[in-house]
Scaffold this motif. Structure first.
Motif, short mmCIF file in Angstrom:
data_model
loop_
_atom_site.label_atom_id
_atom_site.label_comp_id
_atom_site.label_asym_id
_atom_site.label_seq_id
_atom_site.Cartn_x
_atom_site.Cartn_y
_atom_site.Cartn_z
N UNK A 1 4.83 6.36 10.32
CA UNK A 1 5.31 6.79 11.05
C UNK A 1 6.88 7.66 11.86
N UNK A 2 7.13 8.13 10.79
CA UNK A 2 8.77 8.69 11.07
C UNK A 2 8.43 10.19 12.07
N UNK A 3 9.18 9.64 13.15
CA UNK A 3 10.06 8.91 13.89
C UNK A 3 10.37 7.60 13.67
N UNK A 4 8.94 7.18 14.28
CA UNK A 4 8.57 5.34 15.25
C UNK A 4 9.43 4.21 13.00
N UNK A 5 9.56 3.29 13.59
CA UNK A 5 9.71 2.40 12.78
C UNK A 5 8.76 2.41 11.47
N UNK A 6 8.71 2.39 9.95
CA UNK A 6 7.76 1.83 9.99
C UNK A 6 7.16 0.96 9.61
N UNK A 7 5.89 1.07 8.82
CA UNK A 7 5.19 -0.58 8.66
C UNK A 7 5.83 -1.37 7.84
N UNK B 1 11.30 -3.94 10.95
CA UNK B 1 11.07 -2.46 9.96
C UNK B 1 12.05 -1.78 10.94
N UNK B 2 12.57 -0.35 9.87
CA UNK B 2 13.45 -0.06 10.57
C UNK B 2 12.88 1.64 10.87
N UNK B 3 13.41 2.61 11.26
CA UNK B 3 13.23 4.00 11.54
C UNK B 3 12.28 5.05 10.33
N UNK C 1 1.05 -1.40 -0.31
CA UNK C 1 -0.17 -0.16 -0.07
C UNK C 1 1.09 1.08 0.18
N UNK C 2 -0.18 1.87 -0.84
CA UNK C 2 1.16 3.86 -0.70
C UNK C 2 0.67 4.07 0.90
N UNK C 3 1.89 4.66 1.74
CA UNK C 3 1.69 4.86 2.99
C UNK C 3 3.22 6.41 3.34
N UNK C 4 2.60 7.35 3.27
CA UNK C 4 3.87 8.07 3.65
C UNK C 4 3.65 8.93 5.13
N UNK C 5 4.66 9.04 5.90
CA UNK C 5 4.64 9.80 6.75
C UNK C 5 3.27 11.14 7.17
N UNK C 6 3.22 11.34 8.64
CA UNK C 6 1.98 12.35 8.72
C UNK C 6 3.05 13.96 8.54
N UNK C 7 2.68 15.11 8.30
CA UNK C 7 3.76 15.86 7.79
C UNK C 7 4.41 15.89 6.31
#
Length: 260
Positions: free
Chosen positions: A160-166, A240-242, A134-140
């Motif tokens: 989810x940046x700066x938390x780990x992405x899905x 996953x990572x940040x 799925x196409x997902x970007x971070x908040x902001x």
């Protein structure tokens, strides 16, 4: 390769001439009589077709084959495994058979697979997976997709940046300057995308089709008229990572020339 859990413990796709819209996740297809530990030969005179679309209109399908052994023949005229994908207005179809002419990893929004056998020899068949992203970007962040941008600075953030992405994410930003002569500056202040197997197969970013991963942060770059940025994540939520924090700045070339 994916971990065994991710390969074998997934829903099996059925032969179906109707389009299957795949929700985010991993699915598999296999030839008749295929068994994980002891693949049995498939049957003669068999036909099967899979028509697969990503359920997310901005998403992507990833296709991989982890086992592939078909009866060999010139031009794959006997048993064959055909993979078709759309590239723009064109449909590209490749035919595979034998044990050396095997399907390669493929990314496409829509993928059709046709498996057919004749009345002569057989072999052990295939086991392949389809990952729907799925196409997902971070908040902001700018949303995924094609964007026409005027002068200014814009953020590109992983989910989810700066938390780990899905997991199961594919996002493509096609960033086009409203004036094709404008300068586009791209840079990343933070970048953390490391594949669980230290390859560049599962977690990566592409900047104008150049792949970056394993903390190989993209260097600041300058383009004219636009830039395309993509990122992809695996099917392993516990690995996953940040992710990343990047910016794109559009500068009016006319104003820059006047100031000089």
């Amino acid at each position: 390769m994916m971990e065994e859990r991710s390969v074998y413990d997934t829903p099996r796709l059925a032969c179906d001439t109707a389009i299957q819209y795949l929700q985010p996740g991993v699915y598999h297809m296999q030839s008749p009589n295929y068994k994980r530990d002891d693949p049995g030969n498939y049957t003669n005179d068999f036909r099967c077709k899979y028509r697969m679309h990503a359920a997310d209109s901005n998403g992507m399908l990833r296709f991989d084959c982890f086992f592939f052994q078909l009866e060999d023949s010139q031009y794959c005229l006997k048993d064959s495994f055909a993979v078709a994908r759309d590239e723009g207005a064109q449909t590209i179809t490749n035919f595979y058979c034998g044990r050396t002419k095997t399907p390669k990893t493929l990314f496409a929004k829509n993928i059709d697979v046709s498996f057919k056998t004749d009345s002569s020899g057989t072999d052990k068949g295939f086991f392949c997976t389809v990952m729907s992203k799925e196409a997902v970007a971070g908040c902001g962040s700018l949303p995924c997709g094609k964007r026409y941008l005027g002068p200014g600075t814009y953020s590109l953030l992983s989910q989810n940046y700066p938390e780990n992405y899905g997991n199961n994410i594919y996002c493509k930003w096609e960033l086009v300057a409203s004036d094709p002569s404008n300068t586009v500056d791209f840079s990343c202040s933070s970048f953390d995308m490391i594949s669980w197997d230290n390859s560049c197969e599962w977690d990566w970013m592409k900047v104008d089709d150049v792949r970056h991963c394993n903390n190989n942060k993209p260097a600041p770059q300058q383009f004219t008229g636009g830039v395309t940025v993509e990122y992809s994540t695996p099917d392993l939520p516990h690995k996953t990572r940040k992710g990343f924090k990047c910016t794109v700045s559009i500068r009016d070339s006319k104003l820059a020339n006047e100031s000089n």
